[in-house]
Scaffold this motif. Structure first.
Motif, PDB file in Angstrom:
ATOM      1  N   PRO A  27       0.840  -1.201   0.000  1.00 20.03           N
ATOM      2  CA  PRO A  27       0.000   0.000   0.000  1.00 20.03           C
ATOM      3  C   PRO A  27       0.880   1.257   0.000  1.00 20.03           C
ATOM      4  O   PRO A  27       2.102   1.168   0.078  1.00 20.03           O
ATOM      5  CB  PRO A  27      -0.706  -0.114   1.354  1.00 20.03           C
ATOM      6  N   LEU A  28       0.251   2.423  -0.022  1.00 23.18           N
ATOM      7  CA  LEU A  28       0.978   3.684   0.181  1.00 23.18           C
ATOM      8  C   LEU A  28       1.440   3.690   1.641  1.00 23.18           C
ATOM      9  O   LEU A  28       0.624   3.554   2.554  1.00 23.18           O
ATOM     10  CB  LEU A  28       0.048   4.872  -0.085  1.00 23.18           C
ATOM     11  N   SER A  29       2.735   3.841   1.877  1.00 22.48           N
ATOM     12  CA  SER A  29       3.283   3.609   3.211  1.00 22.48           C
ATOM     13  C   SER A  29       2.879   4.654   4.244  1.00 22.48           C
ATOM     14  O   SER A  29       2.927   4.395   5.435  1.00 22.48           O
ATOM     15  CB  SER A  29       4.806   3.564   3.122  1.00 22.48           C
ATOM     16  N   ASP A  30       2.502   5.842   3.796  1.00 23.70           N
ATOM     17  CA  ASP A  30       2.172   6.913   4.738  1.00 23.70           C
ATOM     18  C   ASP A  30       0.692   7.289   4.668  1.00 23.70           C
ATOM     19  O   ASP A  30       0.317   8.390   5.078  1.00 23.70           O
ATOM     20  CB  ASP A  30       3.057   8.145   4.477  1.00 23.70           C
ATOM     21  N   THR A  31      -0.133   6.371   4.145  1.00 24.79           N
ATOM     22  CA  THR A  31      -1.573   6.642   4.111  1.00 24.79           C
ATOM     23  C   THR A  31      -2.237   5.794   5.187  1.00 24.79           C
ATOM     24  O   THR A  31      -2.503   4.602   4.986  1.00 24.79           O
ATOM     25  CB  THR A  31      -2.155   6.335   2.713  1.00 24.79           C
ATOM     26  N   PHE A  32      -2.460   6.393   6.340  1.00 23.68           N
ATOM     27  CA  PHE A  32      -3.084   5.686   7.464  1.00 23.68           C
ATOM     28  C   PHE A  32      -4.591   5.750   7.269  1.00 23.68           C
ATOM     29  O   PHE A  32      -5.151   6.787   6.908  1.00 23.68           O
ATOM     30  CB  PHE A  32      -2.580   6.283   8.788  1.00 23.68           C
ATOM     31  N   VAL A  33      -5.218   4.589   7.461  1.00 22.41           N
ATOM     32  CA  VAL A  33      -6.564   4.370   6.934  1.00 22.41           C
ATOM     33  C   VAL A  33      -7.628   4.575   8.008  1.00 22.41           C
ATOM     34  O   VAL A  33      -7.472   4.127   9.150  1.00 22.41           O
ATOM     35  CB  VAL A  33      -6.644   2.908   6.386  1.00 22.41           C
ATOM     36  N   ASP A  34      -8.730   5.218   7.602  1.00 24.29           N
ATOM     37  CA  ASP A  34      -9.914   5.353   8.451  1.00 24.29           C
ATOM     38  C   ASP A  34     -10.473   3.940   8.683  1.00 24.29           C
ATOM     39  O   ASP A  34     -10.697   3.197   7.720  1.00 24.29           O
ATOM     40  CB  ASP A  34     -10.924   6.225   7.681  1.00 24.29           C
ATOM     41  N   PRO A  35     -10.697   3.542   9.955  1.00 22.03           N
ATOM     42  CA  PRO A  35     -11.185   2.175  10.216  1.00 22.03           C
ATOM     43  C   PRO A  35     -12.473   1.830   9.460  1.00 22.03           C
ATOM     44  O   PRO A  35     -12.749   0.662   9.179  1.00 22.03           O
ATOM     45  CB  PRO A  35     -11.420   2.164  11.731  1.00 22.03           C
ATOM     46  N   GLU A  36     -13.274   2.843   9.117  1.00 24.40           N
ATOM     47  CA  GLU A  36     -14.532   2.595   8.379  1.00 24.40           C
ATOM     48  C   GLU A  36     -14.270   2.265   6.907  1.00 24.40           C
ATOM     49  O   GLU A  36     -15.144   1.733   6.232  1.00 24.40           O
ATOM     50  CB  GLU A  36     -15.414   3.866   8.392  1.00 24.40           C
ATOM     51  N   ASP A  37     -13.102   2.610   6.433  1.00 27.07           N
ATOM     52  CA  ASP A  37     -12.780   2.469   5.007  1.00 27.07           C
ATOM     53  C   ASP A  37     -12.330   1.037   4.721  1.00 27.07           C
ATOM     54  O   ASP A  37     -11.251   0.611   5.127  1.00 27.07           O
ATOM     55  CB  ASP A  37     -11.674   3.472   4.636  1.00 27.07           C
ATOM     56  N   THR A  38     -13.175   0.288   4.001  1.00 28.41           N
ATOM     57  CA  THR A  38     -12.831  -1.110   3.706  1.00 28.41           C
ATOM     58  C   THR A  38     -12.498  -1.290   2.221  1.00 28.41           C
ATOM     59  O   THR A  38     -12.493  -2.403   1.706  1.00 28.41           O
ATOM     60  CB  THR A  38     -13.997  -2.039   4.097  1.00 28.41           C
ATOM     61  N   SER A  39     -12.216  -0.176   1.548  1.00 28.90           N
ATOM     62  CA  SER A  39     -12.018  -0.238   0.087  1.00 28.90           C
ATOM     63  C   SER A  39     -10.724  -0.963  -0.310  1.00 28.90           C
ATOM     64  O   SER A  39     -10.562  -1.373  -1.447  1.00 28.90           O
ATOM     65  CB  SER A  39     -12.000   1.174  -0.491  1.00 28.90           C
ATOM     66  N   GLY A  40      -9.783  -1.108   0.637  1.00 33.05           N
ATOM     67  CA  GLY A  40      -8.515  -1.791   0.285  1.00 33.05           C
ATOM     68  C   GLY A  40      -7.462  -0.809  -0.177  1.00 33.05           C
ATOM     69  O   GLY A  40      -6.281  -1.041   0.017  1.00 33.05           O
ATOM     70  N   GLY A  41      -7.870   0.295  -0.795  1.00 35.57           N
ATOM     71  CA  GLY A  41      -6.912   1.345  -1.179  1.00 35.57           C
ATOM     72  C   GLY A  41      -5.991   0.956  -2.323  1.00 35.57           C
ATOM     73  O   GLY A  41      -6.067  -0.143  -2.869  1.00 35.57           O
TER      74      GLY A  41
END
Ligand code: DWN
Ligand code: ZN
Length: 410
Positions: A27-41
């Motif tokens: 993944p993008l190493s500095d993109t910390f994810v919103d727990p609600e976001d299940t899109s996978g990124g």
């Protein structure tokens, strides 16, 4: 890897880059994810190769810069007190050694939160920090640093020259290795560097990555792993010369390179010494990189094995620092919340979000009562600073799991 390994064109010289290590989908190493976001990124293939012509170690796939260095980029140089001390000393050195003209002008490419330039600004020296990242840039402005919120390239360099004139020093720390399109950056440097000016930059050193098997120095943002050998060759193509190099004991081992316009300065003896050291280490030999890749796979397996054993023994483990580099280790090792239930980090912008890819919760540091039994040291590059700060944790019987240079429980 076999002799028929995949090849791609070198971003520096156009030569043939032979892939030697596949660190998998990342993944993008500095993109910390919103727990609600299940899109996978967003994901990309983290494959690493070395140019047979100019020796530059580089990624095979480039992640668009706008995806990485965003308005809410969450890394702040001042998150490490040792790094603040380092950059205060660096600024002092630049002022003493390279700011000797009547009205010197210093540019920092990738100025982040202004930690280095704050000292230059405090002395009343003309300066400009260039950085597209929004949040750290706000801190830089608060520190009294003049900022241009943009990427440094030929376009911006020409604007800077028109507005401020030529620069005595162009400095960059942990930035140039982030930029695949270095030809455009160095065309910009050519446009704005004074005839007797210097380009000084610091980045993780290939020798240390090889010696320590620190494969997590490789991630989306770290497109290149520089050596004096590859930098000296690349510099010639940019009309510059490597005139000094110094080893730095920060971020797990870096080199500070000084480049000047060809023929304007004599190289110090350190240049030949570091080139010799790198030759002895085998930076010119493809076999060195195949052996490195074997060690990387072994370290990954040992780390996953150790975490699995600790879980089976009921030992509570948590990560120490949600570093960008930890994305490589965690995702390459398939390490998720079952093996590492949490990572603790001081950065408010990362807390209460999920680590990219691994989806491990990032939390503030716990009180003594909620401490884990073992911390996996994800910021191993700051181990001295962290071990000193956390002496009480060790005194209470807490242990550290490290994976650089070897997997060890200490
Ligand atoms: O090159 C880069 C380096 C310089 O900084 C960038 N591409 C991004 C970043 O990489 P990183 O995140 O791997 O850097 P650090 O300095 O190894 O780690 C910083 C993180 O560690 C921050 O999230 C803060 C955290 N931290 C902590 O929680 N406690 C750091 C220290 C020293 C601490 O005591
Ligand atoms: Zn090349």
């Amino acid at each position: 890897m076999s002799a028929a390994a995949a090849t791609s064109p070198c971003r520096i010289c156009g030569g043939s880059v032979r892939e030697f290590l596949d660190l998998g989908r990342q993944p993008l190493s500095d993109t910390f994810v919103d727990p609600e976001d299940t899109s996978g990124g967003f994901v990309y293939e983290l494959r690493v190769g070395r140019c047979g012509d100019c020796t530059m170690v580089q990624l095979v796939e480039e992640v668009p810069r706008e995806m990485m260095f965003t308005a809410d980029y969450p890394f702040f140089t001042a998150s490490s007190t040792r790094m603040v001390e380092h950059f205060t000393r660096t600024a002092q050195w630049l002022l003493d050694e390279h700011c000797c003209s009547e009205d010197p002008f210093v540019i920092e490419i990738g100025a982040n939160d202004g930690t280095m330039l704050a000292t230059i600004a405090g002395r009343g020296v003309r300066h400009l920090g260039v950085d597209p990242a929004g949040l750290p840039g706000e801190d830089a402005t608060e520190r009294g640093v003049v900022m241009l919120h943009d990427f440094f390239e030929t376009r911006t360099a020409e604007l800077i020259r028109t507005e401020h004139g030529l620069a005595d020093v162009i400095f960059a720390a942990n930035t140039l290795c982030h930029i695949p399109a270095l030809d455009d950056v160095f065309a910009g440097i050519d446009a704005v560097l004074a005839p007797h000016g210097v380009v000084v930059f610091e980045d993780p050193s290939l020798s240390d990555v090889l010696r320590l098997t620190s494969f997590d120095q490789i991630y989306d943002e770290h497109f290149y792993v520089f050596s004096a050998t590859s930098v000296a060759r690349a510099a010639r193509g940019w009309g510059l010369e490597l005139v000094d190099v110094a080893a730095l004991p920060v971020h797990g081992g870096e080199l500070r390179y000084t480049l000047a316009r060809s023929g304007t300065r004599e190289a110090t003896p350190a240049v030949a010494a570091v080139l010799e050291d790198e030759a002895a280490l085998g930076v010119d030999d493809p076999a060195t990189f195949d052996l490195f890749a074997e060690r990387v796979r072994r370290h990954r397996d040992e780390l996953v094995g150790e975490l699995t054993r600790l879980r089976e023994d009921g030992v509570r483990v948590a990560g120490y620092a949600a570093t960008a580099k930890s994305a490589t280790v965690l995702n390459y090792g398939g390490i998720g919340p079952e093996l590492l239930p949490a990572i603790h980090d001081t950065t408010p912008q990362k807390q209460h979000r999920l680590a990219p890819g691994s989806r491990i919760p990032v939390l503030p540091f716990p009180d003594e009562a909620d401490e884990p039994d073992v911390y996996l040291l994800l910021a191993w590059n700051h181990s001295e600073e962290i071990m000193a700060k956390e002496r009480a944790f060790a005194d209470r019987g807490g242990r550290w799991l490290v994976y650089v240079p070897e997997v060890r429980l200490i």
